[in-house]
Every structure is written in C-alpha cells, then in structure tokens.
Design an enzyme around this catalytic site. Structure first.
Site: not given
Length: 334
Positions: A35-39
């Site tokens: 998910a974008m919060r982890y990248t």
C-alpha cells in the site's frame, strides 16, 4: 495513479525505470506492491533528463481537466522515451504496442540520422517580442535521405527488460519498415547434465511480461494432464542474484523434446504483436515506421533547443537592462 507509478519503478516492466522506488513494488511473480503508505518514490536520474529545461518555456502548457492548474502538452524529452520504454494501450478504437529499445542503439541511430539531415528553419531567433511557438512553426523542413535499413544497422531490434531471445530477424525488419509485426520471444533455457547422469533444464530468463509463478503452475498442470512427459521435479530456485527455474528430467527423458514441448505449450515462448501507433506533432494517431519516429523526435528536440535559446536570450537581456541601470546609479551615486 499509484499503480502507474508502481509500474514505472519495476525493473522487470521498464527497460529504464523512471521512478526510483523504496519498499515493495511488486515482483515478476505477479505479487502486487505494498500500500502507498509503506512505499517511497522519487524520480530516477533518467526521468529528470526527460524533464530537463521544462522551466525554460520549451514546451506549451495548457489548462488541466478543471482549469485550476497548467500542464505541459508534451515534455522536452532529452531522451527518445517512446522507443526506449515502449508503449502499450488501447483507446478510441485504436491500439498501440511498441517494444522497449536500448538507449545506446537508439542514440547511435539518431546521430546517423542527424549526420545525413538538412534542416531549414521557418524562424530566426529574434531579440524581442518572441511569442511561444510549437516546433512545427520553428522547423520548416527536415530533409533526410537516410533509409530504414541504415537505421537498422544501429538498432538491431527490441531490448526487453527481462532479456530473453528474439527469433525471426525478418519480423524485426518488417516492424521497423511498416510499424506492424509479430515478434517471437523465447526464454533462455539450458540443458545441464547432473552428476547423477540425469538431465536438468534450467530457465534463467523469461519472455517480456511473463508471470514466473503462473508459468510454473502451467508446467505443473501440463505434467498432471500428461501433455508433457519426462519431468520428475519442478522448482523455483530464484534468489536475489537472479531468476532460476529448475526442471529435473526422468532417466529415460529426451531433454530436447521436453524443452520443445515447453516452448510449444507454455509461455516460455510468446509472440509480441508490435503495432507502432503514436500521436504525431499534429496530435493525430499514425502507424509509424522507425524513420518517421526518429524524424519526429529530432524535429521536436530542435524546436525545444530554439525555444530554450529564445528564453535564455530574453532572460539575459532583462538582466543586462537591470545591470545597465545599476551602472548608471553607481556612476551617479555621489
């Protein structure tokens, strides 16, 4: 937008990734990205080359979808991005499928084209009152007698990020001549004899856009249905050093026959139906050959360079005007 950004960071999807990603950006097994919060992501060095000089009035800007901001109509594109990265899409009843290419080969072809070209400009770089111009207004004519065959001496064929072997050089020539062709791609598989005397097929490269996990599942399914005989074991031995799929053969198996069956029934051999459709400078879609793409690119870059020079000239004159005023002030300071 996130899925697009993810693909731009994948080394197995892009010949030269335009995004430098940190975190899980998916895999060749078809795993999705985190998910974008982890990248995290930033532009790669090669992407900044495509945007270079965008702040120097080199390209036209238009309103975005709701008119709240301005967006560029094209990018300055110091690199021939269309050929380097390829393209794949369907819209308004038309489809495009362009394979990726090697940077060095494409640059050599562009150099060869420029060396044989004669350019006439429609405009001179004026001192003042310069209005924004698109490159069609700047470039009058680009005469180049170079033929597609000469360009093919530099560009030998597509260059896929997952490597593999391309068969049928005639189809490659056909694609560069006409814009349409069907290119056969095979994965790299080697027949190895083990110490026990048995043979093993080791796959180290796959055709472009083939899902490794699905390929292994398909092979296992074919063994189950007895469409392929002679395989005793199948393993995915891929690690951080690279891709490896090991296929152990039975004692009485004929390695070449098994390998040919793998090419015939699985995605170890695929075809790439090239259809080189792109928007030209007029904004209309055309089926293009290699020479037409490179001529469009060279004209575009010539327009960018002229507009950059005009911008820098105006900026220098504005600065000179201020400096002249400061000199008068310094002379009269007492």
């Amino acid at each position: 937008v996130y899925q697009t950004m993810v693909r731009l960071a994948q080394e197995f999807s892009m010949r030269y990734p335009l995004v430098d990603g940190q975190g899980n950006f998916g895999s060749i097994d078809g795993d999705s990205a985190a998910a974008m919060r982890y990248t995290e992501a930033r532009l790669s060095k090669i992407a900044s080359e495509i945007l270079e000089d965008i702040d120097k009035d080199t390209v036209d800007f238009v309103d975005n979808f709701d008119g709240s901001q301005q967006e560029p109509l094209t990018l300055p594109a110091k690199l021939p991005n269309l050929l380097l990265m390829g393209s794949d899409g369907i819209a308004v009843g038309m489809a495009t499928k362009i394979p990726p290419h090697n940077l060095v080969e494409v640059v050599n072809a562009i150099k060869a084209l420029i060396a044989k070209s004669k350019v006439t400009l429609n405009t001179e770089i004026k001192d003042e009152g310069i209005e924004r111009q698109n490159y069609k207004e700047i470039i009058g004519n680009l005469e180049t007698p170079i033929e597609v065959e000469e360009l093919c001496e530099h560009i030998k064929g597509p260059d896929f990020p997952t490597a593999g072997i391309i068969y049928n050089s005639e189809e490659i020539k056909k694609m560069y001549q006409t814009g349409k062709a069907s290119i056969i791609i095979r994965g790299v598989a080697e027949i190895v004899e083990k110490k026990t005397g048995r043979f093993q097929i080791v796959i180290t490269e796959l055709p472009y856009q083939v899902n490794k996990a699905k390929l292994i599942t398909d092979i296992a399914e074919l063994i189950k249905k007895k469409k392929i005989d002679g395989i005793s074991d199948l393993r995915d031995e891929s690690d951080r050093k690279g891709l490896t799929v090991a296929i152990d053969l039975k004692k009485d198996a004929k390695p070449k026959n098994v390998l040919n069956s793998l090419y015939k029934f699985t995605e170890l051999q695929t075809s790439f139906p090239a259809n080189v459709v792109a928007l030209t400078s007029e904004g209309t879609p055309h089926l293009l050959n290699l020479k037409q793409i490179l001529v469009e690119y060279v004209c575009h870059r010539q327009g960018v360079v002229v507009r950059r020079s005009q911008y820098e000239l105006i900026s220098a004159k504005d600065r000179a005007h201020i400096l002249e005023g400061l000199l008068i002030a310094l002379d009269s300071i007492d």
